[in-house]
Design a protein around this motif. Structure first.
Motif, PDB file in Angstrom:
ATOM      1  N   GLU A  80     -10.505  -3.661 -72.220  1.00 36.69           N
ATOM      2  CA  GLU A  80     -11.107  -4.934 -71.794  1.00 36.69           C
ATOM      3  C   GLU A  80     -11.968  -5.539 -72.901  1.00 36.69           C
ATOM      4  O   GLU A  80     -11.924  -6.750 -73.149  1.00 36.69           O
ATOM      5  N   VAL A  81     -12.744  -4.706 -73.580  1.00 33.80           N
ATOM      6  CA  VAL A  81     -13.603  -5.191 -74.661  1.00 33.80           C
ATOM      7  C   VAL A  81     -12.751  -5.678 -75.836  1.00 33.80           C
ATOM      8  O   VAL A  81     -13.028  -6.731 -76.413  1.00 33.80           O
ATOM      9  N   ALA A  82     -11.723  -4.922 -76.169  1.00 33.57           N
ATOM     10  CA  ALA A  82     -10.839  -5.316 -77.272  1.00 33.57           C
ATOM     11  C   ALA A  82     -10.201  -6.673 -76.986  1.00 33.57           C
ATOM     12  O   ALA A  82     -10.123  -7.534 -77.867  1.00 33.57           O
ATOM     13  N   GLU A  83      -9.777  -6.871 -75.745  1.00 32.08           N
ATOM     14  CA  GLU A  83      -9.172  -8.154 -75.377  1.00 32.08           C
ATOM     15  C   GLU A  83     -10.199  -9.281 -75.443  1.00 32.08           C
ATOM     16  O   GLU A  83      -9.922 -10.361 -75.970  1.00 32.08           O
ATOM     17  N   GLU A  84     -11.402  -9.028 -74.928  1.00 35.30           N
ATOM     18  CA  GLU A  84     -12.455 -10.047 -74.932  1.00 35.30           C
ATOM     19  C   GLU A  84     -12.849 -10.449 -76.354  1.00 35.30           C
ATOM     20  O   GLU A  84     -13.105 -11.616 -76.635  1.00 35.30           O
ATOM     21  N   LEU A  85     -12.897  -9.468 -77.272  1.00 39.30           N
ATOM     22  CA  LEU A  85     -13.297  -9.745 -78.651  1.00 39.30           C
ATOM     23  C   LEU A  85     -12.125 -10.120 -79.547  1.00 39.30           C
ATOM     24  O   LEU A  85     -12.323 -10.486 -80.700  1.00 39.30           O
ATOM     25  N   ASP A  86     -10.917 -10.002 -79.007  1.00 38.29           N
ATOM     26  CA  ASP A  86      -9.698 -10.293 -79.766  1.00 38.29           C
ATOM     27  C   ASP A  86      -9.596  -9.441 -81.029  1.00 38.29           C
ATOM     28  O   ASP A  86      -9.348  -9.938 -82.118  1.00 38.29           O
ATOM     29  N   PRO A 102      -8.138  -5.260 -82.157  1.00 39.08           N
ATOM     30  CA  PRO A 102      -7.441  -4.068 -81.650  1.00 39.08           C
ATOM     31  C   PRO A 102      -8.432  -2.970 -81.263  1.00 39.08           C
ATOM     32  O   PRO A 102      -9.540  -2.896 -81.804  1.00 39.08           O
ATOM     33  N   GLN A 103      -8.016  -2.101 -80.352  1.00 34.98           N
ATOM     34  CA  GLN A 103      -8.882  -1.006 -79.904  1.00 34.98           C
ATOM     35  C   GLN A 103      -9.295  -0.100 -81.062  1.00 34.98           C
ATOM     36  O   GLN A 103     -10.437   0.375 -81.102  1.00 34.98           O
ATOM     37  N   HIS A 104      -8.391   0.122 -82.018  1.00 35.18           N
ATOM     38  CA  HIS A 104      -8.745   1.023 -83.126  1.00 35.18           C
ATOM     39  C   HIS A 104      -9.888   0.454 -83.972  1.00 35.18           C
ATOM     40  O   HIS A 104     -10.634   1.202 -84.584  1.00 35.18           O
ATOM     41  N   VAL A 105     -10.018  -0.869 -83.994  1.00 31.64           N
ATOM     42  CA  VAL A 105     -11.129  -1.487 -84.729  1.00 31.64           C
ATOM     43  C   VAL A 105     -12.458  -1.124 -84.049  1.00 31.64           C
ATOM     44  O   VAL A 105     -13.443  -0.793 -84.720  1.00 31.64           O
ATOM     45  N   LEU A 106     -12.482  -1.162 -82.725  1.00 30.70           N
ATOM     46  CA  LEU A 106     -13.705  -0.787 -82.005  1.00 30.70           C
ATOM     47  C   LEU A 106     -14.063   0.673 -82.269  1.00 30.70           C
ATOM     48  O   LEU A 106     -15.232   1.002 -82.484  1.00 30.70           O
ATOM     49  N   ARG A 107     -13.057   1.537 -82.290  1.00 31.16           N
ATOM     50  CA  ARG A 107     -13.317   2.958 -82.575  1.00 31.16           C
ATOM     51  C   ARG A 107     -13.835   3.129 -84.007  1.00 31.16           C
ATOM     52  O   ARG A 107     -14.741   3.931 -84.264  1.00 31.16           O
ATOM     53  N   ARG A 115     -13.930   5.633 -72.966  1.00 33.20           N
ATOM     54  CA  ARG A 115     -15.146   4.906 -73.289  1.00 33.20           C
ATOM     55  C   ARG A 115     -15.413   3.829 -72.237  1.00 33.20           C
ATOM     56  O   ARG A 115     -14.504   3.129 -71.819  1.00 33.20           O
ATOM     57  N   PHE A 116     -16.694   3.701 -71.892  1.00 29.51           N
ATOM     58  CA  PHE A 116     -17.125   2.624 -71.010  1.00 29.51           C
ATOM     59  C   PHE A 116     -18.295   1.919 -71.677  1.00 29.51           C
ATOM     60  O   PHE A 116     -19.303   2.542 -72.005  1.00 29.51           O
ATOM     61  N   TYR A 117     -18.130   0.619 -71.891  1.00 28.18           N
ATOM     62  CA  TYR A 117     -19.132  -0.176 -72.605  1.00 28.18           C
ATOM     63  C   TYR A 117     -20.033  -0.890 -71.614  1.00 28.18           C
ATOM     64  O   TYR A 117     -19.564  -1.563 -70.707  1.00 28.18           O
TER      65      TYR A 117
END
Length: 93
Positions: free
Chosen positions: A14-20, A22-27, A46-48
Motif C-alpha cells: 500500500e505504501v509503495a503504491e501511494e508513493l509510486d 517499488p517495494q524494494h526501494v522502501l526496503r 511490515r506495517f507502516y
C-alpha cells in the motif's frame, strides 16, 4: 482496494503504491535511513504507521523532487530532524 482510515497501518504494498515507488526501494531506504522503523509482524511483514508514511513521503520528496542524494537526506535528517522531514511529507514545508 478499500479505503483505510488515516490512522490505520499500511502494508508495504500500500505504501509503495501511494508513493509510486517499488517495494524494494522502501526496503532499501530502511537500510539507509535508520529512522524508518515499520512494525514487523509474523513472517517479517511490515506495517507502516501514519508517521512512517509521512517520513517516507518526505524522503521521497527530497530525493526525487528536490534532487538530494541519500547522503544529503541523511544530513537533513541529522541536522533538521525527523519532524522536519515528516512535515515535508505532509506538505507543510
Amino acid at each position: 482496494m478499500l479505503d483505510k482510515a488515516p490512522e490505520a497501518f499500511r502494508t508495504i504494498s500500500e505504501v509503495a503504491e501511494e508513493l509510486d515507488v517499488p517495494q524494494h526501494v522502501l526496503r532499501f531506504w530502511e537500510t539507509r535511513f535508520g529512522q524508518i522503523k515499520p512494525m514487523k509482524r509474523g513472517g517479517g511483514r511490515r506495517f507502516y504507521r501514519p508517521n512512517d508514511v509521512d517520513l517516507l513521503k518526505g524522503i521521497r520528496a527530497l530525493l526525487y523532487g528536490e534532487g538530494y542524494t541519500i547522503r544529503g537526506v541523511q544530513r537533513i535528517l541529522r541536522e533538521e530532524g525527523l519532524q522536519h522531514v515528516s512535515s515535508i511529507g505532509r506538505g507543510e514545508t
